[in-house]
Design an enzyme around this catalytic site. Structure first.
Site, PDB file in Angstrom:
ATOM      1  N   ARG A 125      17.165 -25.658 -14.258  1.00  0.00           N
ATOM      2  CA  ARG A 125      16.759 -27.060 -13.751  1.00  0.00           C
ATOM      3  C   ARG A 125      16.486 -27.915 -14.744  1.00  0.00           C
ATOM      4  NH1 ARG A 125      12.253 -24.280 -10.096  1.00  0.00           N
ATOM      5  NH2 ARG A 125      13.727 -22.624  -9.299  1.00  0.00           N
ATOM      6  N   GLU A 159       1.440 -12.068  -9.353  1.00  0.00           N
ATOM      7  CA  GLU A 159       1.281 -12.848  -8.237  1.00  0.00           C
ATOM      8  C   GLU A 159       1.301 -11.908  -7.171  1.00  0.00           C
ATOM      9  OE1 GLU A 159       4.415 -16.438  -8.323  1.00  0.00           O
ATOM     10  OE2 GLU A 159       4.971 -15.302  -9.919  1.00  0.00           O
TER      11      GLU A 159
END
Ligand code: AMP
Length: 397
Positions: free
Chosen positions: A241, A385
């Site tokens: 990205r 996470e």
């Protein structure tokens, strides 16, 4: 209490079964190519090697069924039956402005998540498929939604508004949301714990540098700014990205290359970042490092441009918080890439800190890497996470 943590993508499903009392990972695995030929389930019970089996999974319900069968398998399973799963924690990408914390899932919550689908059309619907599949197979087990965006909901207006007509915020909720919130929250809290300090008295900059990457400014335990925006495309240069660009580039490239806006967006999401900058060498920082070491100048430039952008964000967030006590690196690159951390560190001397080359020679462990006597502490804290989702799930069940 055992918590099954589910992270459901469009064709994949990552999971961990965690004993939340001991914080032991009992088993973990990954279902890939769901809905596509050539499905594969990789399963790893605690203390054993990974086992991969090729098995087609026409949909996510089939994949969840396979996961539950594997967990309860008489030979390689880690629980006797489904009654030993006490709760399920689901990662949900976008909670919009509706969710500033995790919630127990019911029909109203599912409807509210659906209302955020517009903001994350590639992610939220597939996250919900995971929720619905689990509810079908474990109707009586409590389920919790943990949002990537929730931790960032404490940002003040001046940080989340864009300089565009206010009506777009009013009508369409166009604003900065931020992502990787579960990681930023976990790592900021671990940073304070590791330094034996109260997070309420700290200003921390968390650099989550993975394939996707974002920086956050955490003051007194609350997020005050973050680099990703309405979508995960904004901010740092990432694996594929672009991060921040002049938005006028889109029309310019569309005209020159005869592309539609969505085709240009696809280039910005999938063909840019260090992959694009390096002229297609790789989005993987290990490959880039090797290419740069063997003289590939574009790979070297990609790494330098990447590090420069991270350093600029650190500077911006030190300014936003009027100071910084700790800068923490996490995720694949942040935890493991010694060279990239050193490059970023070379910009931080004005803060009265420096990366110590010996201490920086570390991978994947909690460690201070700044030089003795530094005013600002630089650390590596591996993110987790799944554990964070499990803890938040327990807190609500
Ligand atoms: P993540 O998205 O957090 O899994 O991070 C993926 C990125 O971390 C990839 O670009 C990897 O090249 C990078 N990475 C993982 N392990 C290492 C390593 N040992 N050395 C350098 N980069 C690594």
């Amino acid at each position: 209490m055992n918590v099954l943590v589910i992270n459901c993508g469009s064709s994949s499903l990552k999971y961990q079964l965690i004993n939340a009392d001991t914080e032991e990972v009992l088993a973990k695995g990954l279902c890939e190519r769901i809905g596509i030929d050539g499905g594969m389930h990789t399963y790893q019970p605690k203390g054993s090697d990974k086992v991969a089996s090729m098995i087609d999974m026409p949909d996510h319900t089939k994949a969840v069924g396979l996961v539950l069968d594997a967990l309860c398998d008489p030979v390689s399973g880690v629980i006797k039956d489904l009654s030993e799963i006490d709760a399920v924690g689901h990662r949900i990408v976008h909670g919009g402005e509706k969710f500033s914390q995790s919630v127990l899932i019911d029909d109203d919550v599912i409807a509210a998540i659906k209302e955020c689908n517009d903001l994350a059309p590639l992610h939220n619907p597939t996250n919900l498929i995971g929720v619905n599949s689990c509810r079908k197979l474990m109707p009586d087990v409590p389920m919790v939604a943990v949002f990537d965006t929730a931790f960032h909901q404490t940002m003040p207006e001046k940080a989340y508004l864009y300089g565009i007509p206010y009506e777009y915020y009013g009508k369409y909720k166009v604003r900065r949301y931020g992502f990787h919130g579960t990681s930023h929250e976990y790592v900021a809290n671990r940073t304070a714990e590791f330094l034996n300090r109260d997070i309420k008295d700290m200003k921390i900059i968390v650099c989550h540098l993975g394939n996707g990457a974002s920086v956050s400014a955490v003051s007194g335990g609350k997020c005050v700014d973050t680099s990703m925006g309405l979508t995960p495309l904004e901010g740092l240069i990432m694996g594929t990205r672009s991060g921040d660009i002049d938005p006028a580039i889109m029309e310019y490239i569309a005209g020159k290359e005869n592309l539609s806006i969505s085709e240009v967006l696809n280039v910005l999401n999938k063909k840019s970042g260090v992959l694009g900058l390096s002229g297609g060498v790789s989005s993987d920082f290990r490959d880039l490092g090797e290419a740069a070491a063997s003289g590939n100048e574009r790979a070297q430039t990609a790494l330098e441009t990447y590090a420069y952008r991270v350093a600029k964000y650190i500077g911006a967030y030190a300014a936003a918080m009027n100071g910084v006590d700790a800068i923490t690196f996490t995720a694949g690159v942040g935890e493991n890439n010694i060279a990239v951390r050193a490059m970023i560190g070379s910009y931080l001397n004005y803060l009265g800190t420096a990366v110590d080359p010996d201490r920086n020679n570390t991978r994947g462990e909690e460690k201070i890497i700044s030089a003795e006597g530094s005013k600002v502490t630089i650390l590596v804290i591996p993110t987790d996470e799944e554990m964070s989702i499990a803890r938040q799930t327990v807190a609500l069940c």
